[in-house]
Design an enzyme around this catalytic site. Structure first.
Site, PDB file in Angstrom:
ATOM      1  CD  GLU A 116       5.660   6.276   3.142  1.00 31.00           C
ATOM      2  OE1 GLU A 116       5.490   7.341   3.320  1.00 31.00           O
ATOM      3  OE2 GLU A 116       6.007   5.797   4.317  1.00 31.00           O
ATOM      4  CD  GLN A 159     -11.766  -5.846   9.123  1.00 34.45           C
ATOM      5  OE1 GLN A 159     -12.011  -6.536  10.193  1.00 34.45           O
ATOM      6  NE2 GLN A 159     -11.322  -6.243   7.932  1.00 34.45           N
ATOM      7  CB  THR A 160     -13.654   0.336  13.266  1.00 37.20           C
ATOM      8  OG1 THR A 160     -12.511   0.964  13.711  1.00 37.20           O
ATOM      9  CG2 THR A 160     -14.075  -0.733  14.579  1.00 37.20           C
ATOM     10  CE1 TYR A 170      -4.412   7.513  -2.975  1.00 33.19           C
ATOM     11  CE2 TYR A 170      -4.843   6.538  -0.541  1.00 33.19           C
ATOM     12  CZ  TYR A 170      -5.277   7.609  -1.798  1.00 33.19           C
ATOM     13  OH  TYR A 170      -6.240   8.172  -1.678  1.00 33.19           O
ATOM     14  NE  ARG A 187      -3.514  -0.070   2.761  1.00 37.06           N
ATOM     15  CZ  ARG A 187      -4.838  -0.144   2.536  1.00 37.06           C
ATOM     16  NH1 ARG A 187      -5.450  -1.379   2.423  1.00 37.06           N
ATOM     17  NH2 ARG A 187      -5.660   0.922   2.738  1.00 37.06           N
ATOM     18  CB  VAL A 234     -15.301  -1.969   2.323  1.00 39.29           C
ATOM     19  CG1 VAL A 234     -15.442  -0.511   2.737  1.00 39.29           C
ATOM     20  CG2 VAL A 234     -15.852  -2.834   2.847  1.00 39.29           C
ATOM     21  CB  VAL A 235     -19.138   1.326   0.272  1.00 37.64           C
ATOM     22  CG1 VAL A 235     -20.447   1.831  -0.012  1.00 37.64           C
ATOM     23  CG2 VAL A 235     -18.964   1.873   1.921  1.00 37.64           C
TER      24      VAL A 235
END
Length: 330
Positions: free
Chosen positions: A160, A222-223, A158, A155, A200-201
């Site tokens: 960094e 996880q939130t 994106y 990841r 996710v959505v």
């Protein structure tokens, strides 16, 4: 050309010429709508790597809008009063598809936009991200938190990339007195998301509408917080209109926190789906929790989200249902 005067609201600006990079994207297209509604002349740039032409179809005939196919890794020349730098793939599958290009877009896109702002005297806004906080050890995250980012993970292109872009913005401000505004965006959703962008959505809604199993990575504990796009764009305008001495960074996101499993259950309710939940291994460096502290935005602009998740999901699901119907009919 001098930059815009300080103001408490974008409505205080005289009609201005505005550049939006990433204009055909999810956020960029909504921002173009808002700027046109305020009477500005808008030039949008997009290379359509992740942006979609259909997001701007309704604006193409508007006399105050122009879209230019352009890669922000190359300089763009023009005269502008305001610049919104939004260009960058934002979903993990898209930005990891070509990680080197993603890093270049963040760095060179920011460098070129700042060079243009320096030449024209434009005020410039940077759409940064909550990803600069990484997998945070502070919760909720304030703007003063410096983050916990893996600089060599998948990841990092994106995370960094956005961090070095923020550094460039503040160096241009310190060295050249550029009028900058930096906002850190938390998870945002709404109509015009790409149904297949891997976020996710969109994943959950598409799976629910098709009656497929809804895939949860990890155990679902996880939130995340989810901000509806209309609320976020209102925040963009308020940040851009802030007095010159306010540079940010400022968090823009919804402080209401949900587990990923709770999100999946709300999507099932919003769509009336009979989908079941299935669980897969958690991806590398996926944050365990992410939620903004928006005290600064509340204090400076009186900004906070107004659209609740239930309403926002219903509006987003209706959009996706239409998109899928059109795709099936073609």
């Amino acid at each position: 050309m001098s930059g815009p005067p300080d103001a408490q609201s974008n409505r205080d600006f005289a009609r201005t010429r505005v550049l939006v990079t990433g204009a055909a994207g999810f956020l960029g297209s909504h921002l173009c709508d808002a700027l046109i509604a305020q009477g500005h002349d808008v030039v949008g740039l997009d290379n359509y790597y992740t942006g979609r032409k259909g997001n701007l179809t309704h604006l193409l005939a508007h006399p105050q809008f122009e879209i230019v196919r352009h890669d922000v890794r190359q300089p763009y020349w023009g005269e502008f009063d305001l610049i919104y730098d939004l260009a960058c793939p934002a979903s993990p599958p898209f930005y990891q598809r070509n990680a080197i290009a993603t890093a270049k877009i963040s760095f060179l896109g920011a460098l070129n936009a700042l060079g243009l702002a320096k030449r024209t005297g434009a005020r410039i806004f940077f759409a940064s991200t909550s990803e600069v906080y990484g997998d945070p050890l502070e919760h909720p995250q304030t703007e003063g938190y410096r983050g916990s980012v893996n600089p060599i993970g998948p990841r990092a292109c994106y995370d960094e990339g956005k961090r070095i872009a923020e550094a460039l913005f503040f160096d241009y401000h310190r060295q050249h007195d550029i009028d900058i505004k930096v906002a850190r965006i938390f998870n945002t959703y709404g109509p015009r998301m790409n149904p297949y962008d891997g976020r996710v959505v969109s994943n959950f809604i598409v799976q629910a509408l098709k009656g497929d199993d809804i895939t949860i990575y990890g155990e679902g504990g996880q939130t995340r917080s989810f901000c509806f796009v209309d609320d976020l764009i209102r925040g963009f305008l308020l940040v851009m209109a802030a007095p010159r001495d306010f540079t940010g960074p400022v968090n823009l996101g919804n402080p209401d926190e949900f587990t990923i499993r709770e999100l999946a259950e709300q999507v099932i309710d919003a769509t009336g789906s009979r989908s079941k939940l299935v669980f897969r291994p958690l991806p590398v460096d996926d944050p365990r929790q992410r939620c903004p502290d928006i005290s600064l935005a509340r204090e400076r602009f009186g900004w906070e989200p107004g659209v609740k998740l239930k309403e926002g999901l219903a509006r987003t699901a209706a959009f996706f249902e239409q998109e899928l119907s059109l795709a099936n009919a073609s």
